[in-house]
Design a protein around this motif. Structure first.
Motif, PDB file in Angstrom:
ATOM      1  N   UNK A  78       0.831  -1.197   0.000  1.00  0.00           N
ATOM      2  CA  UNK A  78       0.000   0.000   0.000  1.00  0.00           C
ATOM      3  C   UNK A  78       0.869   1.252   0.000  1.00  0.00           C
ATOM      4  N   UNK A  79       0.283   2.352  -0.492  1.00  0.00           N
ATOM      5  CA  UNK A  79       0.973   3.641  -0.429  1.00  0.00           C
ATOM      6  C   UNK A  79       1.328   3.986   1.016  1.00  0.00           C
ATOM      7  N   UNK A  80       0.330   3.899   1.881  1.00  0.00           N
ATOM      8  CA  UNK A  80       0.552   4.091   3.305  1.00  0.00           C
ATOM      9  C   UNK A  80       0.902   2.751   3.922  1.00  0.00           C
ATOM     10  N   UNK A  81       2.076   2.639   4.473  1.00  0.00           N
ATOM     11  CA  UNK A  81       2.568   1.347   4.962  1.00  0.00           C
ATOM     12  C   UNK A  81       1.630   0.785   6.027  1.00  0.00           C
ATOM     13  N   UNK A  82       1.272  -0.493   5.864  1.00  0.00           N
ATOM     14  CA  UNK A  82       0.385  -1.169   6.810  1.00  0.00           C
ATOM     15  C   UNK A  82       1.120  -2.369   7.403  1.00  0.00           C
ATOM     16  N   UNK A  83       1.627  -2.176   8.615  1.00  0.00           N
ATOM     17  CA  UNK A  83       2.339  -3.232   9.321  1.00  0.00           C
ATOM     18  C   UNK A  83       1.747  -3.381  10.714  1.00  0.00           C
ATOM     19  N   UNK A  84       1.996  -4.538  11.342  1.00  0.00           N
ATOM     20  CA  UNK A  84       1.694  -4.711  12.754  1.00  0.00           C
ATOM     21  C   UNK A  84       2.900  -4.158  13.520  1.00  0.00           C
ATOM     22  N   UNK A  85       2.816  -2.903  13.877  1.00  0.00           N
ATOM     23  CA  UNK A  85       4.002  -2.180  14.347  1.00  0.00           C
ATOM     24  C   UNK A  85       4.513  -2.658  15.697  1.00  0.00           C
ATOM     25  N   UNK A  86       3.654  -3.235  16.520  1.00  0.00           N
ATOM     26  CA  UNK A  86       4.101  -3.710  17.825  1.00  0.00           C
ATOM     27  C   UNK A  86       4.617  -5.143  17.765  1.00  0.00           C
ATOM     28  N   UNK A  87       4.520  -5.785  16.603  1.00  0.00           N
ATOM     29  CA  UNK A  87       5.056  -7.124  16.419  1.00  0.00           C
ATOM     30  C   UNK A  87       6.445  -7.021  15.790  1.00  0.00           C
ATOM     31  N   UNK A  88       7.187  -8.112  15.889  1.00  0.00           N
ATOM     32  CA  UNK A  88       8.531  -8.105  15.327  1.00  0.00           C
ATOM     33  C   UNK A  88       8.481  -8.248  13.812  1.00  0.00           C
ATOM     34  N   UNK A  89       9.627  -7.989  13.205  1.00  0.00           N
ATOM     35  CA  UNK A  89       9.773  -8.192  11.763  1.00  0.00           C
ATOM     36  C   UNK A  89       9.400  -9.631  11.406  1.00  0.00           C
ATOM     37  N   UNK A  90       9.934 -10.570  12.160  1.00  0.00           N
ATOM     38  CA  UNK A  90       9.672 -11.989  11.900  1.00  0.00           C
ATOM     39  C   UNK A  90       8.184 -12.310  12.016  1.00  0.00           C
ATOM     40  N   UNK A  91       7.527 -11.800  13.059  1.00  0.00           N
ATOM     41  CA  UNK A  91       6.102 -12.091  13.277  1.00  0.00           C
ATOM     42  C   UNK A  91       5.233 -11.517  12.170  1.00  0.00           C
ATOM     43  N   UNK A  92       5.587 -10.345  11.646  1.00  0.00           N
ATOM     44  CA  UNK A  92       4.826  -9.758  10.558  1.00  0.00           C
ATOM     45  C   UNK A  92       4.815 -10.663   9.331  1.00  0.00           C
ATOM     46  N   UNK A  93       5.970 -11.227   8.997  1.00  0.00           N
ATOM     47  CA  UNK A  93       6.043 -12.087   7.824  1.00  0.00           C
ATOM     48  C   UNK A  93       5.366 -13.425   8.105  1.00  0.00           C
ATOM     49  N   UNK A  94       5.551 -13.954   9.308  1.00  0.00           N
ATOM     50  CA  UNK A  94       4.935 -15.233   9.649  1.00  0.00           C
ATOM     51  C   UNK A  94       3.413 -15.159   9.561  1.00  0.00           C
ATOM     52  N   UNK A  95       2.835 -14.087  10.069  1.00  0.00           N
ATOM     53  CA  UNK A  95       1.387 -13.935  10.021  1.00  0.00           C
ATOM     54  C   UNK A  95       0.865 -13.836   8.593  1.00  0.00           C
TER      55      UNK A  95
END
Length: 259
Positions: free
Chosen positions: A87-104
């Motif tokens: 997305x243009x505006x980044x949509x991440x789970x900011x309180x989760x780790x880098x690893x957890x974001x990709x795993x989810x």
């Protein structure tokens, strides 16, 4: 539509009240092809992505993926068929780790493990290796345990691409991935995406981008939108020389890229 067309857009239109944001747009993207979508602000580029991915329902027209009509289908259905996006505006789970974001982002496979935890040992190694490779490819492996919200902006952009790729898509939609990046980060992004194309030769990519060096440098074919309508389609070299495109959008940018 030909047998090689992964994505086929036919007469796509969308009206918001009295405003026709997208009007009779048509184009295709083949497996292994990178399609660049450019145009001025307000040209309808992101709306087209929203129509493809089920975030918005078309007023008219059709969207086909691998020959299946997915027009107006829910975003979850479209994602499960093999379309992933950033997305243009980044949509991440900011309180989760880098690893957890990709795993989810591994969607059904990750949910399967959560529902059946006794199978975790069977699949954990495969998932672990896949995530590790993605993070390595996009220079994030050493930051795997960092919270996503603590990353530098360029790393956030790369993480969002990793997360999209973790779903193993057939078609990857990138909405202005170079937006907000420094020149060094932009150059790195081009290198990373070119390497991705070599690594996954069947992956279709559609990229919206205002940075013309990114769009022209990565695209095999380009689509130009203006006021919601299709202005031109062609190879990067054809688009650079198209008088309508230069007048409406590129101007001196086209000359700078040729220089």
């Amino acid at each position: 539509m030909t047998s090689s067309d992964l994505l086929d857009i036919r007469g796509l239109s969308k009206s918001f009240g009295g405003l026709e944001a997208v009007k009779n747009v048509h184009f295709t993207c083949s497996a292994g092809e990178t399609l660049g979508i450019i145009g001025p602000n307000g040209a309808g580029k992101t709306t087209v992505f929203n129509l493809i991915t089920g975030f918005v329902t078309p007023t008219r027209g059709q969207v086909f993926l691998d020959g299946e009509d997915i027009t107006g289908r829910k975003a979850s259905y479209v994602a499960n068929l093999g379309i992933s996006r950033t997305f243009q505006g980044i949509r991440l789970f900011r309180e989760m780790t880098v690893w957890e974001n990709v795993w989810l982002a591994q969607n059904e496979r990750a949910r399967y493990l959560r529902v059946f935890p006794f199978l975790r040992s069977v699949n954990e190694a495969e998932f672990h290796d896949e995530i590790e490779q993605l993070l390595s490819d996009f220079h994030l492996l050493q930051k795997r345990d960092h919270q996503a919200g603590e990353l530098a902006f360029g790393d956030m952009r790369r993480l969002e691409i990793c997360r999209a790729l973790a779903t193993r898509p057939k078609l990857l939609l990138l909405d202005e991935p170079a937006s907000g990046l420094t020149p060094v980060e932009t150059h790195q992004l081009i290198d990373d995406l070119q390497r991705l194309k070599r690594k996954l030769p069947e992956l279709g990519i559609a990229i919206i981008e205002h940075d013309m060096h990114v769009a022209l440098g990565l695209s095999d074919k380009m689509v130009v939108l203006n006021f919601g309508q299709l202005l031109a389609t062609g190879s990067p070299s054809e688009i650079r020389k198209d008088s309508k495109v230069i007048e409406a959008y590129l101007g001196s940018a086209a000359e700078a890229v040729d220089a």
